[in-house]
Scaffold this active site. Structure first.
Site, PDB file in Angstrom:
ATOM      1  N   ASP A  84       0.074   4.282   0.540  1.00 33.51           N
ATOM      2  CA  ASP A  84       0.558   3.837   1.651  1.00 33.51           C
ATOM      3  C   ASP A  84       0.022   4.376   3.057  1.00 33.51           C
ATOM      4  OD1 ASP A  84       2.601   2.323   2.883  1.00 33.51           O
ATOM      5  OD2 ASP A  84       4.149   3.909   3.141  1.00 33.51           O
ATOM      6  N   HIS A 105      -7.018  -1.802   4.882  1.00 38.46           N
ATOM      7  CA  HIS A 105      -6.970  -1.919   3.339  1.00 38.46           C
ATOM      8  C   HIS A 105      -8.520  -1.907   2.833  1.00 38.46           C
ATOM      9  CE1 HIS A 105      -2.861  -3.108   3.901  1.00 38.46           C
ATOM     10  NE2 HIS A 105      -3.330  -4.280   4.532  1.00 38.46           N
ATOM     11  N   LEU A 147     -10.854   7.835 -18.324  1.00 32.69           N
ATOM     12  CA  LEU A 147      -9.498   7.411 -17.576  1.00 32.69           C
ATOM     13  C   LEU A 147      -9.219   6.140 -17.705  1.00 32.69           C
ATOM     14  CD1 LEU A 147      -7.554   8.303 -14.979  1.00 32.69           C
ATOM     15  CD2 LEU A 147      -9.017   7.285 -13.662  1.00 32.69           C
TER      16      LEU A 147
HETATM   17  C1  IPE Z   1       4.633   0.013  -1.009  1.00 35.95           C
HETATM   18  O1  IPE Z   1       4.287   0.011   0.299  1.00 35.95           O
HETATM   19  C2  IPE Z   1       3.554  -0.859  -1.745  1.00 35.95           C
HETATM   20  C3  IPE Z   1       2.285  -0.574  -2.046  1.00 35.95           C
HETATM   21  C4  IPE Z   1       1.648   0.638  -1.709  1.00 35.95           C
HETATM   22  C5  IPE Z   1       1.469  -1.434  -2.564  1.00 35.95           C
HETATM   23  P1  IPE Z   1       4.963  -0.529   1.500  1.00 35.95           P
HETATM   24  O2  IPE Z   1       4.328  -0.216   2.535  1.00 35.95           O
HETATM   25  O3  IPE Z   1       5.029  -2.059   1.011  1.00 35.95           O
HETATM   26  O4  IPE Z   1       6.467  -0.063   1.100  1.00 35.95           O
HETATM   27  P2  IPE Z   1       7.800  -0.338   2.244  1.00 35.95           P
HETATM   28  O5  IPE Z   1       7.743  -1.343   2.806  1.00 35.95           O
HETATM   29  O6  IPE Z   1       7.277   0.832   3.415  1.00 35.95           O
HETATM   30  O7  IPE Z   1       8.936   0.610   1.480  1.00 35.95           O
HETATM   31  C1  IPE Z   2      -0.408   0.164   1.811  1.00 34.35           C
HETATM   32  O1  IPE Z   2      -0.546   0.448   3.114  1.00 34.35           O
HETATM   33  C2  IPE Z   2      -0.952  -0.984   1.430  1.00 34.35           C
HETATM   34  C3  IPE Z   2      -0.093  -1.703   0.718  1.00 34.35           C
HETATM   35  C4  IPE Z   2       1.220  -2.008   1.023  1.00 34.35           C
HETATM   36  C5  IPE Z   2      -0.706  -3.095   0.379  1.00 34.35           C
HETATM   37  P1  IPE Z   2       0.456  -0.217   4.338  1.00 34.35           P
HETATM   38  O2  IPE Z   2      -0.300  -1.932   4.352  1.00 34.35           O
HETATM   39  O3  IPE Z   2       1.734  -0.476   3.934  1.00 34.35           O
HETATM   40  O4  IPE Z   2       0.159   0.428   5.542  1.00 34.35           O
HETATM   41  P2  IPE Z   2       1.252   0.970   6.539  1.00 34.35           P
HETATM   42  O5  IPE Z   2       2.352   1.564   5.485  1.00 34.35           O
HETATM   43  O6  IPE Z   2       1.825  -0.396   7.229  1.00 34.35           O
HETATM   44  O7  IPE Z   2       0.675   1.891   7.431  1.00 34.35           O
HETATM   45 MG    MG Z   3       3.375   0.611   4.077  1.00 33.52          MG
END
Ligand code: IPE
Ligand code: IPE
Ligand code: MG
Length: 233
Positions: free
Chosen positions: A14, A31, A125
Site C-alpha cells: 500500500d 505504481h 521462492l
Molecule cells: C489494498 O489496498 C489492496 C492492494 C494493496 C492491492 P487499498 O489501498 O485498495 O485498500 P484500502 O482501500 O485503503 O482499504
Molecule cells: C497500493 O497503493 C496499490 C494498489 C492498491 C493497487 P495505493 O494505490 O492504494 O496507494 P495509496 O494508498 O492511495 O497511497
Molecule cells: Mg491504498
C-alpha cells in the site's frame, strides 16, 4: 521466542499513490515504482529463504478507482514480467497467482500464464501475485465448489477444517502479514489464511519498502511469541 524465518509472508503493498503525490508525480508513477520494488523484494525474500511471498497487487475492490488508473494497473503485471521474468527465472523463483484473471486484458493474461508455466519447475521462492483477488470472493467460490461436489455426490457433507484449503486460492497459512504505508486494516486479504499470522504495520510506503525494512519486520516477527492458543513453552 522463535528465530525461524517465516515460511509464508503476505504483503499488502500500500501507499503507491501517496508516495507519488508527495513527490508531485501522478499516482501511476507510484505504481510503476512499486512494480520495480516487487522485483527487489522478491529477490530479497528468495535470498533470505522465505518459501512463499504473496503480494496483493489488485483487489476485487480496486475496480472502483478511476478508469485510467484501473487500466494502468491491469497492464502492470504484463509490463513487470516482460521486464523481470528472465531474472526471476535465473534466480530459480517460481511464479504463481491468486485471483480471477479473466477481467484483465488478454495480453496481460497471456504474459502472466507464460511466466507461470515457464517457472513451474523452479524450486526457490514461490512468488504469488494476488491479482483481482478478494478473500470474500475466494471463500464464496470455495463454498460454491464444495456445495456442487456434494450435490453431484462426489463427496459427503463432511468438510473438515484442514481440508478447507483445497477450496481456496491460497492453500498455505500465512506466518507474517505486513502492510506498508501506515493503514491498519486487512482490506479483504487472505481472511482464512491469516488466522494466526503475526501482523506488522509499517509506516514506510511500498515503493520505499526495502530489504532493510523487510529484515526489520522479520526480526520483529522473531521476537513474537506465537502461542496458537496454547501456552508458552
Ligand atoms: C489494498 O489496498 C489492496 C492492494 C494493496 C492491492 P487499498 O489501498 O485498495 O485498500 P484500502 O482501500 O485503503 O482499504
Ligand atoms: C497500493 O497503493 C496499490 C494498489 C492498491 C493497487 P495505493 O494505490 O492504494 O496507494 P495509496 O494508498 O492511495 O497511497
Ligand atoms: Mg491504498
Amino acid at each position: 521466542m522463535s528465530l525461524e524465518i517465516p515460511k509464508t509472508v503476505a504483503i499488502i503493498m500500500d501507499g503507491n499513490g501517496r508516495w507519488a503525490k508527495a513527490k508531485g508525480l501522478p499516482r501511476t508513477a507510484g505504481h510503476k515504482q512499486g512494480a520495480t520494488n516487487v522485483r527487489d523484494i522478491a529477490l530479497a525474500c528468495n535470498e533470505i529463504g522465505i518459501k512463499k511471498l504473496i503480494l496483493y497487487a489488485f483487489s476485487t475492490e480496486n475496480w472502483k478507482r478511476p478508469e485510467e488508473e484501473v487500466g494502468f494497473l491491469c497492464k502492470l503485471p504484463g509490463v513487470f514480467f516482460n521486464m523481470f521474468i528472465k531474472e526471476l527465472m535465473e534466480k530459480n523463483i517460481r511464479v504463481t497467482f491468486a485471483g480471477e484473471l479473466n477481467r484483465f486484458p488478454q495480453d496481460t493474461q497471456d504474459v502472466i500464464n507464460k511466466a507461470v508455466s515457464m517457472t513451474e519447475n523452479n524450486t526457490g521462492l514461490e512468488l504469488c501475485l494476488a491479482i483481482n483477488y478478494g478473500s470474500r470472493r475466494e471463500l464464496l467460490l470455495g463454498i460454491q465448489k464444495y456445495a456442487s461436489e456434494v450435490a453431484q455426490g462426489l463427496r459427503e457433507n463432511d468438510l473438515e477444517e484442514d481440508e478447507m484449503s483445497k477450496y481456496l486460492m491460497v492453500e498455505e497459512e500465512v506466518d507474517l502479514m505486513i502492510r506498508t504505508s501506515g493503514e491498519q486494516r486487512i482490506s479483504n486479504y487472505l481472511l482464512w489464511q491469516i488466522a494466526y499470522a503475526e501482523l506488522i504495520f509499517t509506516p514506510v510506503a511500498w515503493p520505499d519498502f526495502d530489504k532493510k525494512e523487510l529484515e526489520r519486520c522479520i526480526s520483529e516477527y522473531q521476537k513474537r511469541d506465537r502461542r496458537f492458543g496454547g501456552l508458552t513453552s
